[in-house]
Design a protein around this motif. Structure first.
Motif, PDB file in Angstrom:
ATOM      1  N   PRO A 246       0.799  -1.227   0.000  1.00 31.30           N
ATOM      2  CA  PRO A 246       0.000   0.000   0.000  1.00 31.30           C
ATOM      3  C   PRO A 246       0.830   1.276   0.000  1.00 31.30           C
ATOM      4  CG  PRO A 246      -0.892  -1.590   1.555  1.00 31.30           C
ATOM      5  CD  PRO A 246       0.412  -2.138   1.081  1.00 31.30           C
TER       6      PRO A 246
ATOM      7  N   LEU B 276      -1.526  12.839  -7.023  1.00 28.15           N
ATOM      8  CA  LEU B 276      -2.409  12.732  -5.863  1.00 28.15           C
ATOM      9  C   LEU B 276      -2.040  13.800  -4.855  1.00 28.15           C
ATOM     10  CD1 LEU B 276      -4.633  11.071  -4.336  1.00 28.15           C
ATOM     11  CD2 LEU B 276      -2.753   9.774  -3.317  1.00 28.15           C
TER      12      LEU B 276
ATOM     13  N   ILE C 181       0.581   4.315  -2.809  1.00 33.31           N
ATOM     14  CA  ILE C 181       0.251   5.713  -2.509  1.00 33.31           C
ATOM     15  C   ILE C 181       1.353   6.643  -3.023  1.00 33.31           C
ATOM     16  CG2 ILE C 181      -0.177   7.366  -0.660  1.00 33.31           C
ATOM     17  CD1 ILE C 181      -1.376   5.069   0.960  1.00 33.31           C
ATOM     18  N   LYS C 182       2.612   6.265  -2.819  1.00 34.19           N
ATOM     19  CA  LYS C 182       3.712   7.087  -3.326  1.00 34.19           C
ATOM     20  C   LYS C 182       3.694   7.181  -4.847  1.00 34.19           C
ATOM     21  CE  LYS C 182       6.898   6.265   0.521  1.00 34.19           C
ATOM     22  NZ  LYS C 182       8.205   5.697   0.931  1.00 34.19           N
TER      23      LYS C 182
ATOM     24  N   LEU D 176       1.011   7.028  -6.726  1.00 31.28           N
ATOM     25  CA  LEU D 176      -0.085   7.942  -7.075  1.00 31.28           C
ATOM     26  C   LEU D 176       0.329   9.393  -6.875  1.00 31.28           C
ATOM     27  CD1 LEU D 176      -3.153   6.095  -5.483  1.00 31.28           C
ATOM     28  CD2 LEU D 176      -2.605   6.293  -7.915  1.00 31.28           C
TER      29      LEU D 176
ATOM     30  N   GLY E 146      -2.713  11.847   0.287  1.00 26.54           N
ATOM     31  CA  GLY E 146      -1.706  10.804   0.384  1.00 26.54           C
ATOM     32  C   GLY E 146      -1.267  10.548   1.812  1.00 26.54           C
ATOM     33  N   TYR E 147      -0.946  11.606   2.537  1.00 22.46           N
ATOM     34  CA  TYR E 147      -0.480  11.413   3.904  1.00 22.46           C
ATOM     35  C   TYR E 147      -1.632  11.059   4.842  1.00 22.46           C
ATOM     36  CZ  TYR E 147       4.189  12.880   2.692  1.00 22.46           C
ATOM     37  OH  TYR E 147       5.441  12.926   2.151  1.00 22.46           O
TER      38      TYR E 147
ATOM     39  N   LEU F 203      -3.915   8.953   3.893  1.00 26.20           N
ATOM     40  CA  LEU F 203      -3.959   7.508   3.679  1.00 26.20           C
ATOM     41  C   LEU F 203      -2.837   6.800   4.439  1.00 26.20           C
ATOM     42  CD1 LEU F 203      -4.792   7.384  -0.142  1.00 26.20           C
ATOM     43  CD2 LEU F 203      -6.326   6.880   1.757  1.00 26.20           C
ATOM     44  N   PHE F 204      -1.642   7.411   4.447  1.00 26.31           N
ATOM     45  CA  PHE F 204      -0.546   6.834   5.239  1.00 26.31           C
ATOM     46  C   PHE F 204      -0.924   6.760   6.711  1.00 26.31           C
ATOM     47  CE2 PHE F 204       2.526   8.121   1.797  1.00 26.31           C
ATOM     48  CZ  PHE F 204       2.935   6.829   1.516  1.00 26.31           C
TER      49      PHE F 204
END
Length: 249
Positions: A120, A133, A124-125, A127, A138-139, A141-142
């Motif tokens: 995952p 993104l 994300i990175k 995207l 993004g962060y 989601l992290f």
């Protein structure tokens, strides 16, 4: 092997396979996708066959609903009936149900291939680096990725503290009453974590529009192009073999 590939080309390939499984109304094509996805997980990714079978169960149950609906209730669409009449199965209603049943499993297995072979964080990175993104999303989601295991750990600590207070060992599986009693403290824990994460993101200037450096973002390699070409070629060959186009040649 698939875990080392760039997530975005792999995502595009999986979406193409999903679109093909939806567009092609042929049970042989759907069964071929299920078999290829299962073999990919078992042979290429070295996943346990029992795990692959377990992954099929929820999608099979979901598809079984389509099968029973198409078989017992004969008011399916004219398109489904017309396409199902061309398959080698007997009743058009049963044929349509079989296709829908296999389609649910095929879509689920293709999705499982992507999920089980994609980390995952790398996704994300990728995207953020390639598809722009937003850093806020993004962060966030992290933060959510780290919050889920922390919630489980917090719930276990609460259960241990309550068990020690009562002088007994905690149950391995919490009952309905105990589970309901964990909702409020876990919600408070999640709110505190979200508040700290929001302050941290603002402190790092995630709302600014400046260009950012993304550490550890996946880089495209020749293996990604080979994977895309090979996957689409296999899909085309499967379609030709199951549709009977090769006989016309």
């Amino acid at each position: 092997m698939l875990s080392t590939l760039h997530p975005l080309p792999k995502l595009i390939v999986c979406l193409v396979w999903l679109a093909a499984s939806i567009a092609v109304f042929d049970p042989r094509f759907q069964a071929g996708i299920v078999v290829l996805a299962a073999l990919t997980l078992i042979i290429v990714e070295r996943r346990s066959p029992l795990l692959v079978l377990a992954l099929m169960i929820p999608f099979a149950l979901f598809g079984f609903g389509f099968l029973t609906t198409a078989t017992l209730f004969r008011e399916e669409s004219d398109f489904a009936t017309r396409m199902a009449a061309e398959t080698p199965f007997g009743s058009p209603a049963f044929s349509a149900g079989i296709v829908l049943f296999l389609r649910a499993i095929a879509c689920g297995m293709v999705s499982a291939v992507f999920v089980l072979t994609t980390e995952p964080g790398r996704f994300i990175k990728a995207l953020m680096a390639n598809w722009r993104l937003s850093p806020r999303i993004g962060y966030a989601l992290f933060s959510a990725l780290h919050l889920v295991p922390d919630l489980a750990s917090e719930a276990q600590q609460i259960r241990l503290a309550r068990a020690m207070k009562k002088g007994r060992t905690p149950r391995r599986i919490p009952g309905p009453v105990e589970t309901a009693s964990l909702v409020v403290p876990l919600l408070a824990f999640a709110i505190r974590r979200a508040n700290r994460a929001a302050i941290a993101m603002e402190a790092h200037g995630l709302g600014a529009a400046s260009t950012r450096t993304i550490v550890g973002a996946p880089q495209s390699r020749p293996a990604d192009a080979i994977f895309v070409i090979a996957s689409l070629a296999i899909l085309a060959i499967l379609f030709i073999l199951t549709s009977g186009v090769w006989r016309a040649w």
